[in-house]
Design a protein around this motif. Sequence first.
Motif, mmCIF file in Angstrom:
data_model
loop_
_atom_site.group_PDB
_atom_site.id
_atom_site.type_symbol
_atom_site.label_atom_id
_atom_site.label_comp_id
_atom_site.label_asym_id
_atom_site.label_seq_id
_atom_site.Cartn_x
_atom_site.Cartn_y
_atom_site.Cartn_z
ATOM 1 N N PRO A 95 21.011 3.516 -31.527
ATOM 2 C CA PRO A 95 19.647 3.122 -31.916
ATOM 3 C C PRO A 95 19.042 4.101 -32.908
ATOM 4 C CG PRO A 95 19.928 3.017 -29.532
ATOM 5 C CD PRO A 95 21.134 3.714 -30.070
ATOM 6 N N LEU A 96 18.281 3.552 -33.857
ATOM 7 C CA LEU A 96 17.603 4.360 -34.867
ATOM 8 C C LEU A 96 16.104 4.408 -34.581
ATOM 9 C CD1 LEU A 96 19.399 3.054 -38.081
ATOM 10 C CD2 LEU A 96 19.615 5.340 -37.090
ATOM 11 N N PRO A 97 15.430 5.474 -34.970
ATOM 12 C CA PRO A 97 13.985 5.571 -34.754
ATOM 13 C C PRO A 97 13.209 4.702 -35.739
ATOM 14 C CG PRO A 97 14.777 7.499 -35.926
ATOM 15 C CD PRO A 97 15.992 6.709 -35.555
ATOM 16 N N ALA A 98 11.911 4.575 -35.497
ATOM 17 C CA ALA A 98 11.039 3.795 -36.377
ATOM 18 C C ALA A 98 11.140 4.306 -37.805
ATOM 19 C CB ALA A 98 9.599 3.887 -35.889
ATOM 20 N N GLY A 99 11.163 3.364 -38.729
ATOM 21 C CA GLY A 99 11.187 3.706 -40.139
ATOM 22 C C GLY A 99 12.554 3.807 -40.759
ATOM 23 N N GLU A 100 13.609 3.876 -39.940
ATOM 24 C CA GLU A 100 14.964 3.990 -40.484
ATOM 25 C C GLU A 100 15.647 2.623 -40.479
ATOM 26 O OE1 GLU A 100 17.521 7.134 -39.419
ATOM 27 O OE2 GLU A 100 15.899 8.541 -38.983
ATOM 28 N N THR A 101 16.335 2.330 -41.561
ATOM 29 C CA THR A 101 16.962 1.022 -41.743
ATOM 30 C C THR A 101 18.373 1.001 -41.161
ATOM 31 O OG1 THR A 101 15.680 0.581 -43.736
ATOM 32 C CG2 THR A 101 17.710 -0.680 -43.446
ATOM 33 N N GLY A 102 18.677 -0.071 -40.469
ATOM 34 C CA GLY A 102 20.009 -0.293 -39.912
ATOM 35 C C GLY A 102 20.159 -1.752 -39.542
ATOM 36 N N GLN A 103 21.161 -2.050 -38.724
ATOM 37 C CA GLN A 103 21.391 -3.427 -38.314
ATOM 38 C C GLN A 103 20.408 -3.835 -37.218
ATOM 39 O OE1 GLN A 103 24.887 -6.584 -37.088
ATOM 40 N NE2 GLN A 103 25.361 -4.411 -36.967
ATOM 41 N N ILE A 104 19.852 -5.032 -37.353
ATOM 42 C CA ILE A 104 18.929 -5.570 -36.356
ATOM 43 C C ILE A 104 19.745 -6.123 -35.182
ATOM 44 C CG2 ILE A 104 17.134 -7.277 -35.887
ATOM 45 C CD1 ILE A 104 16.596 -7.222 -38.971
ATOM 46 N N ALA A 105 19.424 -5.660 -33.977
ATOM 47 C CA ALA A 105 20.066 -6.144 -32.754
ATOM 48 C C ALA A 105 18.997 -6.752 -31.859
ATOM 49 C CB ALA A 105 20.788 -5.007 -32.036
ATOM 50 N N ILE A 106 19.348 -7.838 -31.179
ATOM 51 C CA ILE A 106 18.382 -8.592 -30.378
ATOM 52 C C ILE A 106 18.967 -8.851 -28.993
ATOM 53 C CG2 ILE A 106 17.132 -10.783 -30.164
ATOM 54 C CD1 ILE A 106 17.326 -10.959 -33.279
ATOM 55 N N ARG A 107 18.170 -8.576 -27.974
ATOM 56 C CA ARG A 107 18.550 -8.953 -26.610
ATOM 57 C C ARG A 107 17.428 -9.809 -26.038
ATOM 58 N NH1 ARG A 107 20.512 -4.466 -22.365
ATOM 59 N NH2 ARG A 107 18.335 -3.757 -22.571
ATOM 60 N N ALA A 131 28.594 -5.534 -25.011
ATOM 61 C CA ALA A 131 28.755 -5.609 -23.556
ATOM 62 C C ALA A 131 27.428 -5.613 -22.820
ATOM 63 C CB ALA A 131 29.616 -4.429 -23.074
ATOM 64 N N ASP A 132 26.369 -5.146 -23.457
ATOM 65 C CA ASP A 132 25.049 -5.093 -22.819
ATOM 66 C C ASP A 132 24.169 -6.281 -23.194
ATOM 67 O OD1 ASP A 132 25.538 -2.633 -21.497
ATOM 68 O OD2 ASP A 132 25.154 -1.563 -23.377
ATOM 69 N N GLY A 133 24.753 -7.273 -23.861
ATOM 70 C CA GLY A 133 24.005 -8.483 -24.172
ATOM 71 C C GLY A 133 23.197 -8.443 -25.448
ATOM 72 N N TRP A 134 23.449 -7.459 -26.304
ATOM 73 C CA TRP A 134 22.734 -7.371 -27.572
ATOM 74 C C TRP A 134 23.461 -8.178 -28.649
ATOM 75 C CZ3 TRP A 134 18.062 -4.972 -28.432
ATOM 76 C CH2 TRP A 134 17.591 -4.147 -27.405
ATOM 77 N N LEU A 135 22.739 -9.058 -29.294
ATOM 78 C CA LEU A 135 23.274 -9.834 -30.411
ATOM 79 C C LEU A 135 23.172 -8.999 -31.679
ATOM 80 C CD1 LEU A 135 24.241 -12.659 -31.506
ATOM 81 C CD2 LEU A 135 21.829 -13.065 -32.047
ATOM 82 N N LEU A 136 24.287 -8.835 -32.361
ATOM 83 C CA LEU A 136 24.328 -8.076 -33.608
ATOM 84 C C LEU A 136 24.149 -9.056 -34.758
ATOM 85 C CD1 LEU A 136 27.332 -5.793 -32.622
ATOM 86 C CD2 LEU A 136 24.880 -5.404 -32.252
ATOM 87 N N THR A 137 22.995 -9.017 -35.398
ATOM 88 C CA THR A 137 22.596 -10.095 -36.302
ATOM 89 C C THR A 137 23.279 -10.072 -37.659
ATOM 90 O OG1 THR A 137 20.777 -8.818 -37.253
ATOM 91 C CG2 THR A 137 20.309 -10.084 -35.236
ATOM 92 N N GLY A 138 23.746 -8.898 -38.105
ATOM 93 C CA GLY A 138 24.245 -8.797 -39.474
ATOM 94 C C GLY A 138 23.130 -8.603 -40.483
ATOM 95 N N ASP A 139 21.866 -8.632 -40.027
ATOM 96 C CA ASP A 139 20.727 -8.372 -40.906
ATOM 97 C C ASP A 139 20.363 -6.897 -40.849
ATOM 98 O OD1 ASP A 139 20.471 -10.995 -41.663
ATOM 99 O OD2 ASP A 139 18.844 -11.458 -40.272
ATOM 100 N N ALA A 140 19.903 -6.378 -41.974
ATOM 101 C CA ALA A 140 19.438 -4.995 -42.036
ATOM 102 C C ALA A 140 17.919 -4.972 -42.096
ATOM 103 C CB ALA A 140 20.015 -4.286 -43.255
ATOM 104 N N GLY A 141 17.313 -4.015 -41.387
ATOM 105 C CA GLY A 141 15.869 -3.908 -41.399
ATOM 106 C C GLY A 141 15.417 -2.665 -40.684
ATOM 107 N N TYR A 142 14.107 -2.517 -40.552
ATOM 108 C CA TYR A 142 13.570 -1.384 -39.809
ATOM 109 C C TYR A 142 12.323 -1.819 -39.052
ATOM 110 C CZ TYR A 142 9.896 -0.755 -43.370
ATOM 111 O OH TYR A 142 8.827 -0.938 -44.209
ATOM 112 N N LEU A 143 11.975 -1.054 -38.018
ATOM 113 C CA LEU A 143 10.762 -1.264 -37.245
ATOM 114 C C LEU A 143 9.758 -0.184 -37.607
ATOM 115 C CD1 LEU A 143 12.384 -1.935 -33.758
ATOM 116 C CD2 LEU A 143 11.140 -3.625 -35.123
ATOM 117 N N ASP A 144 8.476 -0.566 -37.778
ATOM 118 C CA ASP A 144 7.472 0.472 -37.979
ATOM 119 C C ASP A 144 7.003 0.991 -36.626
ATOM 120 O OD1 ASP A 144 5.540 -1.256 -36.942
ATOM 121 O OD2 ASP A 144 4.534 -1.613 -38.866
#
Length: 505
Positions: free
Chosen positions: A345-357, A378-391
């Motif tokens: 996991p990356l902190p706020a403001g850093e760009t990486g792959q968006i994962a969704i559970r 294995a933990d149920g996170w969908l790896l979207t293939g999209d890149a983005g960041y959270l503020d």
Amino acid sequence: MGQPTTLPALAAHFAVTTSDNPAFVFAGRTTSFGAFEARCRRVAGALADAGVGLDSRVAWLSKNHVAGFELWVAANMLGATFVPLNWRLAPDELAFIIADAEALILFASAEYAAAARQAAAGVDIRIVVLDEGADWAHDATPLAEPVADDAEAISLQLYTSGTTGKPKGAMLSHRALLGARPLWRDIDWYRWDDGDAGLLAMPMFHIGGMGWALMAFDSGRPNIILPEFDVETILSLIDTRAFSKTFLVPAALQLLLDHPRADAIDFGGLKTVLYGASPMPMAVLDYAMRRLSCDFAQQYGMTETSGTVVALAPKDHVPGNPRLASAGQALPGVELEIRDAAGAPLPAGETGQIAIRAPLNLSGYWRRPDASAAATDADGWLLTGDAGYLDADGYLFVRDRLNDMIISGGENVYPAEVESVLSSHPAVIEVAVIGLPDARWGEAVTAAVVLRDGEIADAEIIAWMRGRIAGYKIPKRIERIPFLPRNGAGKILRRAIREDLAAQG
């Protein structure tokens, strides 16, 4: 009755609680919730007579029609899965999906009967042509009770292309489609009040169309169904205040606003416009907010998440708000993470792959355990293939895609599919397909080609592609270049091509 956990249970719930209220309006005919559920039981009886049962698949090839919803719920009543097919696809593309789905029966409208027969040639499948003048289920005995009531059963199978260009059947359970919706009913843009009605103009083979229709149905409110997006018809419906809510891709919204009749239309009956599926040009959004004076909400999601998982609420739709560039915040029940290349996991403001559970995530891809394993950890996170960041406040900013998918007019276009067709043209030596920003389509499919014959016209190349691939995948722009730039490993540098062509305008 507790909270319905399957689509047939939801239909039965409204057949009891709001039996006489309208559920669908199609071709001038209104179907109540009670009549709809009764019809679904009859269709389920006819499907059972045709051999449909647990884990069967029922395919459908048609523009939007109330019959599609009947088949969806009826199939689910038998524990079967509904598989709507994209009528925009070329015959070879349809043929692959029909063979892959292994459906027992394929329903086609009269308009697509010939296409269905051509695409299903050599496949052991029964084809039923739905004729407006005849009722194929008329003599069937209605199903007394649904065969199964399992929230984990696969309700819907939608085909979405992968980066290799081969379509994959995303399996969406009842849990994925319905499980989080009770948490959303008090959200301002989701809530439906007495008197609200929806308009379904987006295609039912797309999660944008199916998810939107389910939003209205889940709220016990009616949807006006159009066979396809039609500007003139929609403007007339808006002018008569026939509906108050709708979902549109940005290109469709722009077509409405740009129409010569738009200045004379009364938009006062519009309450909420949801938009998504492709990038929204800021100029279009600014004008729409000023012209329509209704609530707007942006939606981010994908087929694999059963549609929307992130939304930008109406409160954030203020001209000049920098958060208009974001997709919004995660919906209740949805977890978001941004991950680095190693999966951390990356902190706020850093760009990486968006994962969704979320409970909305797919159950897997049909007959593709490899792709299923690659999509979800294995933990149920969908790896979207999209890149983005959270503020810092959890707003998601989608920056780019880790793969090269193009979203044009709300439709996913994968370069490998288009390149495969173009490279077989006798004048083409090699080709790279990219998406370039486009005010109308969000992204325009663009082909950078190295040609043997420099005299061949662009129009001739485009005409050659028609019938070999869906129309929306055909490049809107062809650029002739002397060679394709590659890195040391020989991989085509798509980003370099994209930047060079974007700079040329």
